[in-house]
Design a protein around this motif. Structure first.
Motif, PDB file in Angstrom:
ATOM      1  N   LYS A  33      30.999  -7.356 -15.498  1.00 27.33           N
ATOM      2  CA  LYS A  33      29.564  -6.824 -15.690  1.00 27.33           C
ATOM      3  C   LYS A  33      28.426  -8.158 -16.066  1.00 27.33           C
ATOM      4  CE  LYS A  33      31.113  -2.146 -15.968  1.00 27.33           C
ATOM      5  NZ  LYS A  33      31.034  -0.984 -16.690  1.00 27.33           N
TER       6      LYS A  33
ATOM      7  N   HIS B 159      28.335  -8.230 -31.819  1.00 29.83           N
ATOM      8  CA  HIS B 159      28.017  -6.962 -31.242  1.00 29.83           C
ATOM      9  C   HIS B 159      29.390  -6.345 -30.856  1.00 29.83           C
ATOM     10  CE1 HIS B 159      23.737  -7.652 -31.298  1.00 29.83           C
ATOM     11  NE2 HIS B 159      24.044  -8.543 -30.579  1.00 29.83           N
TER      12      HIS B 159
ATOM     13  N   VAL C 212      30.911  -4.114 -27.899  1.00 27.14           N
ATOM     14  CA  VAL C 212      30.727  -3.640 -26.547  1.00 27.14           C
ATOM     15  C   VAL C 212      31.941  -3.226 -25.915  1.00 27.14           C
ATOM     16  CG1 VAL C 212      29.624  -4.401 -24.489  1.00 27.14           C
ATOM     17  CG2 VAL C 212      28.917  -5.500 -26.394  1.00 27.14           C
TER      18      VAL C 212
ATOM     19  N   ASP D  52      32.023   0.450 -20.913  1.00 29.57           N
ATOM     20  CA  ASP D  52      30.893   1.650 -20.396  1.00 29.57           C
ATOM     21  C   ASP D  52      29.465   1.392 -21.402  1.00 29.57           C
ATOM     22  OD1 ASP D  52      32.979   3.113 -19.343  1.00 29.57           O
ATOM     23  OD2 ASP D  52      33.176   4.390 -21.048  1.00 29.57           O
ATOM     24  N   THR D  53      29.471   0.351 -22.325  1.00 28.31           N
ATOM     25  CA  THR D  53      28.230   0.232 -22.822  1.00 28.31           C
ATOM     26  C   THR D  53      27.633  -1.186 -22.579  1.00 28.31           C
ATOM     27  OG1 THR D  53      29.211  -0.710 -24.785  1.00 28.31           O
ATOM     28  CG2 THR D  53      28.605   1.528 -24.831  1.00 28.31           C
ATOM     29  N   THR D  54      28.267  -1.852 -21.531  1.00 24.78           N
ATOM     30  CA  THR D  54      27.939  -3.171 -21.101  1.00 24.78           C
ATOM     31  C   THR D  54      26.488  -3.273 -20.703  1.00 24.78           C
ATOM     32  OG1 THR D  54      30.146  -3.983 -20.827  1.00 24.78           O
ATOM     33  CG2 THR D  54      28.390  -5.214 -19.957  1.00 24.78           C
ATOM     34  N   GLU D  55      26.004  -2.425 -19.905  1.00 29.43           N
ATOM     35  CA  GLU D  55      24.828  -2.394 -19.130  1.00 29.43           C
ATOM     36  C   GLU D  55      23.544  -2.219 -20.426  1.00 29.43           C
ATOM     37  OE1 GLU D  55      22.432  -1.105 -15.101  1.00 29.43           O
ATOM     38  OE2 GLU D  55      24.897  -0.820 -15.295  1.00 29.43           O
ATOM     39  N   GLU D  56      24.011  -1.199 -20.938  1.00 25.42           N
ATOM     40  CA  GLU D  56      22.850  -0.900 -21.864  1.00 25.42           C
ATOM     41  C   GLU D  56      22.775  -2.262 -22.970  1.00 25.42           C
ATOM     42  OE1 GLU D  56      22.570   1.739 -25.936  1.00 25.42           O
ATOM     43  OE2 GLU D  56      24.050   2.462 -24.237  1.00 25.42           O
ATOM     44  N   PHE D  57      23.944  -2.812 -23.515  1.00 22.41           N
ATOM     45  CA  PHE D  57      23.870  -3.730 -24.371  1.00 22.41           C
ATOM     46  C   PHE D  57      23.239  -4.984 -23.432  1.00 22.41           C
ATOM     47  CE2 PHE D  57      26.032  -7.935 -24.820  1.00 22.41           C
ATOM     48  CZ  PHE D  57      25.824  -8.234 -26.386  1.00 22.41           C
TER      49      PHE D  57
ATOM     50  N   GLN E  85      20.660  -4.726 -21.385  1.00 25.78           N
ATOM     51  CA  GLN E  85      19.273  -4.304 -21.314  1.00 25.78           C
ATOM     52  C   GLN E  85      18.886  -4.806 -22.574  1.00 25.78           C
ATOM     53  OE1 GLN E  85      17.554  -3.471 -18.539  1.00 25.78           O
ATOM     54  NE2 GLN E  85      19.406  -3.494 -17.436  1.00 25.78           N
ATOM     55  N   LYS E  86      19.169  -4.110 -23.795  1.00 22.57           N
ATOM     56  CA  LYS E  86      18.599  -4.472 -25.045  1.00 22.57           C
ATOM     57  C   LYS E  86      18.797  -5.741 -25.929  1.00 22.57           C
ATOM     58  CE  LYS E  86      19.397  -1.901 -29.659  1.00 22.57           C
ATOM     59  NZ  LYS E  86      20.191  -0.995 -30.384  1.00 22.57           N
ATOM     60  N   GLU E  87      19.865  -6.321 -25.560  1.00 18.16           N
ATOM     61  CA  GLU E  87      20.414  -7.613 -26.603  1.00 18.16           C
ATOM     62  C   GLU E  87      20.060  -8.841 -25.890  1.00 18.16           C
ATOM     63  OE1 GLU E  87      20.644  -7.330 -29.847  1.00 18.16           O
ATOM     64  OE2 GLU E  87      20.906  -5.266 -29.763  1.00 18.16           O
TER      65      GLU E  87
END
Length: 80
Positions: A22, A60, A62, A65-70, A72-74
């Protein structure tokens, strides 16, 4: 920016391969190949919180499921 993903056995079982795939796709989609270096390493020593990912040395936790949010943010927010 250097992003290192743990690919040790515990993180592998928690989805590190999907996280790597991802992140590779997101870096390519956002044309950040020249700004973001992705790498892998074995065991970061924090297996309980895996998949462990460091961004310029900052750790972090990760999941697939949280890869895309990570991302965007980080990553995206910090390279633009």
């Amino acid at each position: 920016m250097k992003v290192i993903i743990c690919i040790g056995s515990s993180c592998h079982l928690k989805g590190s391969r999907q996280v790597v795939e991802k992140l590779q796709a997101l870096v390519k989609e956002n044309h950040l190949e020249d700004k973001v270096e992705l790498g892998g390493t074995f065991c970061m020593g924090d297996c309980v919180n895996g998949v462990n990912v460091t961004v310029d040395g900052e750790k972090h936790s990760v999941s697939p499921d949280t890869t895309e949010e990570f991302f965007q943010k980080e990553i995206l927010a910090k390279v633009q």
